[in-house]
Design an enzyme around this catalytic site. Structure first.
Site, PDB file in Angstrom:
ATOM      1  N   LYS A  38       0.845  -1.209   0.000  1.00 14.10           N
ATOM      2  CA  LYS A  38       0.000   0.000   0.000  1.00 14.10           C
ATOM      3  C   LYS A  38       0.877   1.256   0.000  1.00 14.10           C
ATOM      4  CE  LYS A  38      -0.407  -0.390   5.051  1.00 14.10           C
ATOM      5  NZ  LYS A  38      -1.264  -0.921   6.136  1.00 14.10           N
ATOM      6  N   ARG A 136     -10.623  -0.168  14.876  1.00 13.72           N
ATOM      7  CA  ARG A 136     -10.488   0.652  13.682  1.00 13.72           C
ATOM      8  C   ARG A 136     -11.489   0.169  12.648  1.00 13.72           C
ATOM      9  NH1 ARG A 136      -4.623   1.107  10.795  1.00 13.72           N
ATOM     10  NH2 ARG A 136      -5.237  -0.919   9.955  1.00 13.72           N
ATOM     11  N   TYR A 264      12.645  31.624   5.379  1.00 13.63           N
ATOM     12  CA  TYR A 264      11.345  32.259   5.669  1.00 13.63           C
ATOM     13  C   TYR A 264      11.198  32.604   7.141  1.00 13.63           C
ATOM     14  CZ  TYR A 264       9.337  31.034   1.100  1.00 13.63           C
ATOM     15  OH  TYR A 264       9.048  30.951  -0.231  1.00 13.63           O
ATOM     16  N   MET A 313       8.796  24.801   0.976  1.00 10.42           N
ATOM     17  CA  MET A 313       8.040  23.809   0.211  1.00 10.42           C
ATOM     18  C   MET A 313       8.968  22.948  -0.656  1.00 10.42           C
ATOM     19  SD  MET A 313       4.994  24.294  -2.571  1.00 10.42           S
ATOM     20  CE  MET A 313       3.976  25.299  -1.507  1.00 10.42           C
TER      21      MET A 313
HETATM   22  C1  LIG Z   1      -0.477  -1.887   6.905  1.00 11.45           C
HETATM   23  C2  LIG Z   1      -1.031  -3.158   7.379  1.00 11.45           C
HETATM   24  C3  LIG Z   1      -0.198  -4.285   7.575  1.00 11.45           C
HETATM   25  C4  LIG Z   1       1.306  -4.217   7.467  1.00 11.45           C
HETATM   26  O1  LIG Z   1       1.858  -3.814   8.698  1.00 11.45           O
HETATM   27  P1  LIG Z   1       3.427  -3.729   8.930  1.00 11.45           P
HETATM   28  O2  LIG Z   1       3.563  -3.310  10.347  1.00 11.45           O
HETATM   29  O3  LIG Z   1       3.919  -2.675   7.991  1.00 11.45           O
HETATM   30  O4  LIG Z   1       3.994  -5.052   8.630  1.00 11.45           O
HETATM   31  C5  LIG Z   1      -0.795  -5.481   7.883  1.00 11.45           C
HETATM   32  N1  LIG Z   1      -2.136  -5.587   8.039  1.00 11.45           N
HETATM   33  C6  LIG Z   1      -2.951  -4.527   7.912  1.00 11.45           C
HETATM   34  C7  LIG Z   1      -4.410  -4.697   8.130  1.00 11.45           C
HETATM   35  C8  LIG Z   1      -2.436  -3.263   7.595  1.00 11.45           C
HETATM   36  O5  LIG Z   1      -3.250  -2.220   7.495  1.00 11.45           O
END
Ligand SMILES: *Cc1c(COP(=O)(O)O)cnc(C)c1O
Length: 369
Positions: A38, A136, A264, A313
């Site tokens: 991701k 979550r 700045y 920036m």
């Molecule tokens: C991002 C994520 C992971 C990966 O976690 P790491 O700590 O980077 O290995 C695994 N499971 C879910 C549901 C996640 O959102």
């Protein structure tokens, strides 16, 4: 490796291979590895990383959003892709691109089943996400009877996996809480397996879970940060190699006199003769303003140069008074010596945030060592 002539993120596929093999060595041969790619592969290059991981033997991918999965499909990635956080508006893309949704609520399950039916799907793979304490996303255990009833009334979908996510797997002080989460997961999955006449995959470990709770690896583990070279602990980091190195160059050198101010808002006032270098990287590239005014640093010819004044920036200025260097010289922001962990810790952050903040306008170069 060619000479650095502009801000560049170097991606070391040999380091990725090393980390994959290390994680592989930590799980049973029969346990599948789901690689989490991701957020552009934790800020690197999701497609390059994913292709390499396929070659290394990764059996599943996960992304957060369906658009990320679509991009991998566009680039020819064919193995299963779990979408961790889909929304009903993404269902069409999900089915049309053969992405596999994490389903985390009754409302969503009903909507996905209805959609899969209108798309005339049979046994479309879905993944049931359970909340065991992170609070979550996810079903709770008391929803199992309703889930089963929905599943039993439709042929359009099939549960490919049942999973949960740990809240503090890297934290030894929270070991007891994690064990409680793992126990809930085991009870939830047992209850579901009793009523299904097939066996979905079970998985609940992220990187630190793999390293700290190996007895709970089940059928698959979900590895993200570890593949990119960070293990959430000093001892684990020793076994891993940072995959990315962020480099830039010196655009211009300035000689400032006492009383001059830098950048700045005139945030830095020079007290003694100071040499500074201006670098073509700023907060739009992922270098948070929090690193300004001496908090963060870069490395030039092996020496630390503090970031002075406010982060702009598109630029930062660093103090190089005692560093022998010239315009055009290479600058390392983070990598193997100052790691993303070291630098992010300076602002009470974590490598996850620093890595994923690296902007898309930065050139990527992939190499093997
Ligand atoms: C991002 C994520 C992971 C990966 O976690 P790491 O700590 O980077 O290995 C695994 N499971 C879910 C549901 C996640 O959102």
């Amino acid at each position: 490796m060619q000479k650095t002539t502009e801000t560049t993120l170097e991606i070391n596929l040999s380091a990725l291979e090393h980390n994959y093999n290390y994680i592989r060595s930590k799980v049973k041969p029969s346990t599948k590895i789901l690689a989490v790619v991701k957020a552009f592969g934790y800020g690197s290059d999701a497609v390059e990383v994913a292709k390499e991981l396929v070659d290394l033997g990764a059996e599943y991918f996960a992304v957060a959003y369906s658009g990320e999965g679509e991009q991998l499909r566009d680039k020819g990635i064919e193995i299963p892709i779990l979408v961790l956080h889909p929304l009903p508006t993404n269902f069409k893309v999900i089915i049309h691109r053969c992405l596999e949704p994490s389903i985390y609520s009754i409302k969503m399950l009903r909507e996905f089943v209805a959609f899969a039916e209108t798309e005339q799907q049979q046994n479309y793979p879905i993944h049931l996400k359970f909340n065991t304490g992170l609070n979550r996303l996810g079903f709770i255990a008391s929803e199992i009877p309703e889930i089963l009833e929905i599943l039993q009334n439709s042929e359009s979908i099939k549960v490919r996996s049942i999973f949960s996510h740990l809240a503090a797997s890297e934290d030894q002080a929270e070991r007891e809480f994690t064990l409680k989460q793992l126990k809930s997961f085991s009870e939830i999955s047992e209850e579901l397996l009793k009523s299904l006449n097939y066996k979905p995959l079970l998985h609940t470990l992220n990187t630190s879970g793999i390293l700290n709770f190996p007895e709970s690896q089940y059928d698959m583990v979900r590895c993200g940060i570890g593949l990119y070279g960070y293990g959430n602990s000093v001892s684990e980091n020793k076994h891993l190699q940072p995959v990315v190195t962020l480099k830039t160059v010196i655009s211009q050198i300035h000689y400032l006199a006492p009383g001059d101010t830098l950048g700045y808002n005139r945030a830095f006032t020079v007290k003694e003769p100071t040499k500074t270098a201006t670098l073509p990287i700023g907060h739009a590239d992922g270098i948070s303003r929090a690193y300004g005014n001496g908090v963060g640093w870069v490395t030039i010819n092996g020496q630390k140069a503090p970031i002075q004044g406010n982060v702009c920036m598109d630029m930062i200025m660093v103090a190089i008074t005692n560093i022998d260097c010239n315009e055009g010289d290479e600058v390392v922001v983070f990598g193997n010596t100052t790691t993303a962990e070291n630098l992010s810790n300076a602002i009470n952050s974590i490598p996850y945030e620093l890595l994923t903040a690296i902007s898309q306008r930065i050139k990527r170069v992939v190499y093997r060592k």
